[in-house]
Design a protein around this motif. Structure first.
Motif, mmCIF file in Angstrom:
data_model
loop_
_atom_site.group_PDB
_atom_site.id
_atom_site.type_symbol
_atom_site.label_atom_id
_atom_site.label_comp_id
_atom_site.label_asym_id
_atom_site.label_seq_id
_atom_site.Cartn_x
_atom_site.Cartn_y
_atom_site.Cartn_z
ATOM 1 N N PRO A 306 0.796 -1.246 0.000
ATOM 2 C CA PRO A 306 0.000 0.000 0.000
ATOM 3 C C PRO A 306 0.817 1.280 0.000
ATOM 4 O O PRO A 306 0.509 2.219 -0.745
ATOM 5 N N LEU A 307 1.862 1.340 0.822
ATOM 6 C CA LEU A 307 2.627 2.576 0.934
ATOM 7 C C LEU A 307 3.307 2.939 -0.377
ATOM 8 O O LEU A 307 3.174 4.067 -0.878
ATOM 9 N N GLN A 308 4.034 1.986 -0.948
ATOM 10 C CA GLN A 308 4.731 2.253 -2.206
ATOM 11 C C GLN A 308 3.752 2.385 -3.362
ATOM 12 O O GLN A 308 3.977 3.172 -4.294
ATOM 13 N N ASN A 309 2.666 1.652 -3.318
ATOM 14 C CA ASN A 309 1.649 1.774 -4.370
ATOM 15 C C ASN A 309 1.097 3.198 -4.441
ATOM 16 O O ASN A 309 0.874 3.745 -5.525
ATOM 17 N N ARG A 310 0.853 3.796 -3.242
ATOM 18 C CA ARG A 310 0.329 5.162 -3.244
ATOM 19 C C ARG A 310 1.315 6.139 -3.878
ATOM 20 O O ARG A 310 0.916 7.089 -4.559
ATOM 21 N N GLY A 314 -0.799 6.203 -6.882
ATOM 22 C CA GLY A 314 -1.825 7.063 -6.312
ATOM 23 C C GLY A 314 -2.979 6.312 -5.705
ATOM 24 O O GLY A 314 -4.046 6.887 -5.458
ATOM 25 N N SER A 315 -2.800 5.020 -5.436
ATOM 26 C CA SER A 315 -3.848 4.205 -4.828
ATOM 27 C C SER A 315 -3.198 3.087 -4.028
ATOM 28 O O SER A 315 -2.026 2.752 -4.229
ATOM 29 N N ASP A 316 -3.960 2.485 -3.135
ATOM 30 C CA ASP A 316 -3.424 1.413 -2.286
ATOM 31 C C ASP A 316 -3.143 0.143 -3.073
ATOM 32 O O ASP A 316 -2.275 -0.657 -2.703
ATOM 33 N N THR A 317 -3.893 -0.074 -4.126
ATOM 34 C CA THR A 317 -3.727 -1.273 -4.948
ATOM 35 C C THR A 317 -3.276 -0.880 -6.353
ATOM 36 O O THR A 317 -3.588 0.220 -6.827
#
Length: 429
Positions: A306-310, A314-317
């Protein structure tokens, strides 16, 4: 109990060695196992060129070309752990690259990043972890566009034929999703064992590993393993000797369990030939991305958490790939017995792609993932159909409006004892 298990291991060991002592390989098989792709092409009387292609992110790719200047170019892209040799190993009468050349095509065989022919980067050494920070996503946004541009720049054609097997299809779908302008440069994309969705696979080995794939990737990286399998001539030679001569039955069993059982089309006398070229190398992250696809049941970008995805998305997934952007003409070929490309998953893919002009479920019921390149009768069971589709597209007879549904009507004539060849007749409805 331990004594019983030990006895079983000893029996398997002895059985494999006895079988290996009986099995003999032709000298040409052993020779071809030691040759690289350019040497194979030259050996069988075809011209060959080596081309270095620079991807925008610094990778230096190698393409092998069977040239026919002025002829329609065809780009062949291999699957995971494969290389250009996969299109060559069964020789001029069977392998697709030679058959294309015989029909007057200008044949280009790409080696994607990380395999034995494409192991250079302008910034990173292959021992650096950054060198191996790629999956099929990077192949789709960097390797394929660079190669397509290179071929078009070096020929007089504005469009080319594309043929991909397994990962060679996945990376193409990524390119279509993320760089849709390249679809105008494709005359026809032919997908062999197309891999995008894994919702309907039932292989217990894949399903067992998939939930733990992120942890396994982290484990490999923590001990410094970024390439799978690690490229090492000692290990390569050991695997070659063990599977070709000592444990031939065991290695064949493992391959069939992973790819789909089809001993009729698998020529076990070619095992040394295949092992001399396979596996050709790839990244741990590539396996990780496929494992995520199996577990998440979505065709999406790499999941970093989640952190790196955001930060990246720009989203958790991770976002899903946009298959509707793949609007060039596409022909799909798939088998009932393919453990990596289930029929229902390919049919879902067919519905989501933008312009499928040919959809062919091969009627030979045992056709598996390897038969697309290594099947003994693959020319009759598959390639003849592909040549007909190519000809129809080139003549303008095949569009989405008059989409063809291909079937192979396979009969088994009277055969001599010990013969397993099939005769097949192509019918296009």
């Amino acid at each position: 109990m331990l004594r019983f298990v030990g006895c079983l291991i000893c029996l398997c060991w002895q059985a494999n060695f006895i079988y290996a002592d009986i099995a003999k390989y032709a000298d040409s098989i052993i020779e071809d196992a030691r040759l690289r792709s350019p040497e194979l092409i030259r050996k069988y009387g075809y011209p060959v060129e080596l081309h270095s292609i620079n991807a925008k992110d610094g990778f230096q790719l190698t393409a092998h070309r069977i040239p026919k200047p002025g002829a329609q170019p065809v780009l062949l892209v291999h699957g995971l752990e494969d290389s250009s040799s996969g299109w060559l190993l069964l020789g001029p009468n069977t392998s697709f690259a030679y058959l294309l050349s015989d029909r007057g095509y200008d044949v280009w065989l790409l080696n994607t990043r990380g395999n034995r022919y494409s192991r250079k980067h302008s910034k990173y050494h292959l021992l650096n972890p950054q060198f191996w920070d790629f999956s099929f996503h990077q192949l789709g946004i960097y390797d394929l566009p660079a190669t397509i541009d290179y071929i078009i720049a070096n020929t007089n054609f504005k469009q080319l034929h594309y043929v991909g097997h397994s990962q060679g299809t996945t990376s193409f779908f990524v390119m279509g999703s993320e760089r849709p302008a390249y679809m105008k440069k494709i005359l026809l994309m032919q997908a062999l064992a197309p891999v995008a969705y894994w919702n309907n696979i039932d292989n217990p080995y894949y399903l067992l590993v998939a939930p733990y794939i992120n942890a396994l990737v982290r484990l490999f990286h923590s001990v410094g393993i970024h390439e799978l399998p690690p490229e090492n001539e000692v290990w390569r030679e050991l695997a070659y000797q063990l599977c070709s001569f000592a444990f031939k039955n065991t290695c064949t069993y493992i391959v069939m369990e992973l790819m789909g059982w089809d001993l009729n089309q698998f020529n076990d006398t070619a095992i040394p030939l295949i092992l001399g070229h396979y596996p050709a190398g790839s990244s741990v992250k590539s396996f990780g991305h496929y494992g995520q696809t199996i577990h998440r049941k979505e065709f999406a970008k790499y999941d970093y958490g989640p952190l790196q995805n955001r930060k990246l998305y720009g989203s958790d997934t991770p976002p899903k790939y946009k298959l509707g952007n793949v609007d060039c003409k596409v022909a799909l070929y798939y088998g009932n017995n393919d453990y990596l490309a289930a029929v229902k998953d390919v049919q879902r893919l067919s519905r989501e792609l933008g312009n499928v002009v040919h959809d062919e479920l091969l009627a030979y019921k045992k056709f598996n993932h390897l038969d697309f390149v290594f099947g003994k009768d693959v020319k009759k069971l598959l390639y003849n159909s592909m040549f007909e589709v190519m000809a129809k597209v080139e003549s303008g007879l095949l569009t989405n409006e008059n989409k063809s549904m291909g079937t192979i009507v396979t009969t088994r004539p009277k055969l001599n004892k010990g013969t397993t060849n099939y005769r097949s007749y192509l019918t296009l409805k």
